[in-house]
Design a protein around this motif. Structure first.
Motif, short mmCIF file in Angstrom:
data_model
loop_
_atom_site.label_atom_id
_atom_site.label_comp_id
_atom_site.label_asym_id
_atom_site.label_seq_id
_atom_site.Cartn_x
_atom_site.Cartn_y
_atom_site.Cartn_z
N PHE A 191 4.41 -23.65 -41.12
CA PHE A 191 3.18 -24.10 -41.28
C PHE A 191 2.04 -22.84 -41.35
O PHE A 191 0.98 -23.07 -42.06
CB PHE A 191 2.64 -24.90 -40.00
N ARG A 240 -0.24 -22.86 -44.50
CA ARG A 240 -1.70 -23.05 -44.38
C ARG A 240 -2.50 -21.91 -45.07
O ARG A 240 -3.58 -21.72 -45.45
CB ARG A 240 -2.26 -23.03 -42.72
N ASP A 257 -0.79 -26.86 -46.43
CA ASP A 257 -0.33 -27.23 -45.06
C ASP A 257 -0.23 -28.80 -44.92
O ASP A 257 0.64 -29.39 -44.56
CB ASP A 257 -1.21 -26.60 -43.76
N LEU A 267 3.22 -31.23 -44.51
CA LEU A 267 3.18 -32.16 -43.51
C LEU A 267 3.81 -33.56 -44.32
O LEU A 267 4.68 -34.39 -43.92
CB LEU A 267 1.91 -32.35 -42.82
N THR A 303 3.30 -31.27 -35.63
CA THR A 303 2.31 -30.18 -35.65
C THR A 303 1.51 -29.90 -34.31
O THR A 303 1.25 -28.62 -33.88
CB THR A 303 1.09 -30.39 -36.66
N ILE A 353 2.91 -26.85 -31.99
CA ILE A 353 2.88 -25.44 -32.33
C ILE A 353 1.99 -24.80 -31.35
O ILE A 353 2.27 -23.95 -30.86
CB ILE A 353 2.05 -25.44 -33.76
N PRO A 375 -3.54 -26.15 -32.66
CA PRO A 375 -2.67 -25.75 -33.51
C PRO A 375 -3.14 -24.68 -34.45
O PRO A 375 -2.44 -23.70 -34.73
CB PRO A 375 -2.22 -26.93 -34.20
#
Length: 267
Positions: free
Chosen positions: A175, A179, A184, A188, A202, A205, A257
């Motif tokens: 991720f 990102r 990101d 997902l 998520t 994280i 996250p």
């Protein structure tokens, strides 16, 4: 975890003690909520306890065992920390001569609170195993027996951790990379089309970041397990180094996250 597991022994034990010396106010609060009775110090605890359950960060496991051995403790010592089998055997050897029995233990699962259940896997002498099974009978802590050899429970714990914790690290890295390139949400979406992918979780994280201070040493122990079996350990060493970037996130219960990934991107 220690306070939650100890609390599950209360219905079957006359008393459940803990040693507050050198522990934080947060630890003391957890012990109080769990209904544990504070001992004056370690000597006082060992004079009264028939069973000692050691649940602490991996780095402290041998120090705790050494302190108990120095006091010639004569009861049952349960080494339930996330350490490799060689360290479990060293601890057993350290306690031989005074302790009635040493049991190798491994806690797998969430703390047994709020309706959750966990498993305390056990290996060691049969009479001590029977004692522990009785101690947690009817509680949220199940006590599966793996065998009579010291190291079996530790091996199971770290074999599981080598996948579970490293997978969480890889999910965070995936991720973080996505990102950085603005994809990101697309990642997902891709992960959501697959069953059981950690990439869909998520929120974990941030949980991984706040637990990194204790996960990192455990992953190092798992890497030692792989090395001792002649298996490559580089992936887990790298996972432990990644977790080290989050060491300062301990206790940040409101961490998001995105904030966790920002921290991960800092050397």
């Amino acid at each position: 975890m220690g306070a939650a597991v100890a609390a599950c022994a209360r219905p079957n034990a006359a008393r459940v003690l803990w040693c507050p010396v050198g522990r934080s106010p947060e630890t003391a609060a957890r012990a109080e909520r769990a209904g544990l009775e504070p001992a004056a110090d370690l000597d006082d605890l060992l004079r009264q306890a028939h069973v000692v359950l050691s649940l602490c960060p991996p780095a402290a496991a041998e120090d705790v065992a050494r302190a108990v051995a120095e006091r010639q403790y004569a009861g049952v010592y349960v080494e339930a920390n996330a350490i490799n089998p060689e360290r479990s055997q060293r601890i057993a050897d350290l306690l031989v001569g005074s302790t009635h029995a040493v049991v190798d233990g491994a806690v797998i699962g969430s703390p047994p609170i709020g309706g959750k259940r966990t498993r305390l896997y056990l290996s060691g002498p049969a009479d001590a195993l029977a004692l522990l099974e009785g101690l947690f009978a009817g509680s949220p802590v199940e006590t599966p027996v793996l065998g009579n050899d010291i190291g079996q429970a530790s091996a199971l714990k770290l074999a599981y951790s080598s996948y579970q914790k490293a997978s969480r690290v890889l999910a965070a890295l995936a991720f973080g990379a996505a990102r950085a390139h603005g994809v990101d949400e697309a990642l997902l979406d891709v992960a959501g089309k697959r069953q059981g992918s950690y990439l869909t979780e998520t929120g974990y994280i941030a949980k991984t970041a706040t637990r990194a201070w204790r996960w990192g040493p455990e992953v190092e122990e798992a890497a030692d397990l792989l090395a001792s079996a002649g298996l490559p350990d580089e992936v887990l060493r790298a996972a432990a180094q990644t977790l080290a970037r989050w060491d300062s996130s301990k206790g940040l219960t409101e961490l998001t996250p995105d904030e966790a990934l920002d921290r991960l991107a800092q050397p």
